[in-house]
Every structure is written in C-alpha cells, then in structure tokens.
Write an enzyme that holds these catalytic residues in place. Sequence first.
Site, PDB file in Angstrom:
ATOM      1  N   ASP A  94      42.471  42.891  32.845  1.00  0.00           N
ATOM      2  CA  ASP A  94      41.818  43.126  34.134  1.00  0.00           C
ATOM      3  C   ASP A  94      40.341  43.405  33.874  1.00  0.00           C
ATOM      4  O   ASP A  94      39.991  44.474  33.357  1.00  0.00           O
ATOM      5  CB  ASP A  94      42.448  44.322  34.862  1.00  0.00           C
ATOM      6  CG  ASP A  94      43.861  44.045  35.366  1.00  0.00           C
ATOM      7  OD1 ASP A  94      44.471  43.047  34.933  1.00  0.00           O
ATOM      8  OD2 ASP A  94      44.344  44.850  36.184  1.00  0.00           O
ATOM      9  N   LYS A 158      41.549  41.123  42.288  1.00  0.00           N
ATOM     10  CA  LYS A 158      42.036  42.497  42.429  1.00  0.00           C
ATOM     11  C   LYS A 158      41.025  43.293  43.232  1.00  0.00           C
ATOM     12  O   LYS A 158      39.820  43.100  43.093  1.00  0.00           O
ATOM     13  CB  LYS A 158      42.240  43.084  41.030  1.00  0.00           C
ATOM     14  CG  LYS A 158      42.620  44.555  40.957  1.00  0.00           C
ATOM     15  CD  LYS A 158      42.825  44.957  39.493  1.00  0.00           C
ATOM     16  CE  LYS A 158      42.989  46.457  39.320  1.00  0.00           C
ATOM     17  NZ  LYS A 158      43.149  46.837  37.887  1.00  0.00           N
ATOM     18  N   LYS A 187      45.937  41.384  43.594  1.00  0.00           N
ATOM     19  CA  LYS A 187      46.370  42.721  43.201  1.00  0.00           C
ATOM     20  C   LYS A 187      45.646  43.761  44.042  1.00  0.00           C
ATOM     21  O   LYS A 187      44.419  43.797  44.071  1.00  0.00           O
ATOM     22  CB  LYS A 187      46.109  42.959  41.716  1.00  0.00           C
ATOM     23  CG  LYS A 187      46.520  44.351  41.233  1.00  0.00           C
ATOM     24  CD  LYS A 187      46.365  44.466  39.718  1.00  0.00           C
ATOM     25  CE  LYS A 187      46.601  45.887  39.225  1.00  0.00           C
ATOM     26  NZ  LYS A 187      46.471  46.001  37.748  1.00  0.00           N
TER      27      LYS A 187
END
Length: 229
Positions: A94, A158, A187
């Site tokens: 990430d 995300k 996400k």
Amino acid sequence: MTLTTEQLAKYIDHTNLKADATEASIRQTCEEAKQFNTASVCVNSYWIPFVAEQLKDSSVNPIAVVGFPLGAMATESEIFEATTAIDQGAEEIDMVLNVGEMKSGNFEVVEEDIKGLANAVHAKGKLLKVILETCLLTKDEIVKACQLSEKAGADFVKTSTGFSTAGAKLDDVKLMRETVGDRLGVKASGGIHSKEEALAMIDAGASRLGVSATVAILTGKPAEKKAGY
C-alpha cells in the site's frame, strides 16, 4: 448487504500502523487476524519479517505500507522499501500518493511515481494499492487520482492513511468505485469502527477494508473511537 462473520472477515486488512506499536501488540494483531481469518495484517514495512513469521501457517497475508504516511518520498526510495518488504514476506504493498504533486497539478509526476511502484511490485508477482488521502483532495482530484492510478497499473485505490484530517467517507468510496468500475479494487480505510459502518462501506463499493477495530466489528462489541485506523 448481509454477510456472515467469516465473509466479512475476508474483506478486512487488520491494521496496526501506530508509531508506538510494540512487538507484543503486533503479535496480538497477528493472533487476532488468524483467529478471525482476515484477508491480511497491514503493518509498517519494518515489521514485515516478524509478521510473515507469525502468519506463516495461516491463509492471512502480510501487507506493508510504503512512503507512509505522507507520500513525500523519492520513487527510488519507495521502490526499495516495497521490494525489500516483498522479499521479506509482504504479499501486497500500500503506497501513499504524492499528494503535494497531485495538488500542484503535476499529474505526469504522480503517474510516473505510481508506475514505478506498480512495475516493481508486479515484477515480483504482488499487488499494489494507492492511498489517495481523500480528505486532502477535491472531488475532481479524487477522480483524477483514480484515473492516474489505473493508467499507471495499480491494482487498488484506497481512501486514507488514517493519519490525516479524516478517514473514509461513503461519498468518496462511491466516487472511487464509479471512476474505476470493476477494473480496480477499492479499499476503504480510516474511521471504520462498527459492523454497520463496515457494511455501509462495502455497499458503497469497497472491496477491502483497512481497520484496527476488527475484533469489535466482527464480534459486535463497541470500539473506542480514536485517531487513526
């Protein structure tokens, strides 16, 4: 949406990114993830060797954040952090969007930064998520960041680090899903503390949830609301 506890658990990246996280607290995070069979444990890259060892006999994946939490890191440094974490056991990465360059309108720089990470991560057969830090972006910038992430080859977009001014918002999750369609994962992370909030994010289009309140969400026990995830 109606999900069993087991189904909801597989949406969850059980997260411990606190600066003062101890070995004991990281171990507890791993034990909780194994107990509920979450999708992953998400930690700062330093902890990946320890987490990979803790999770080795489970189906729970280790995830590392890189360039965290500001995204203001040289691409070469991010790539080194990401590839090192993968070599030490991370299954997903990430990364944080370069928010300053995004807000400066330097979209080519942003795209090349993501592309550099995507190429390096994919070369090792792993997945890349791009943390947009939506609370710092306008709606138009969220759309553009999603488009740049997709063009650069990311696998997910995300919402948040959980360490800025706000976490995931339903409207932002919906906007991100509308922008990337079914081509990328979405996400939702930051500020999700209950089962109701988790299910609302999934209904809005989230395919993964980044939370630290995993036990509360999956057992129905109230979680103390606090800064971060």
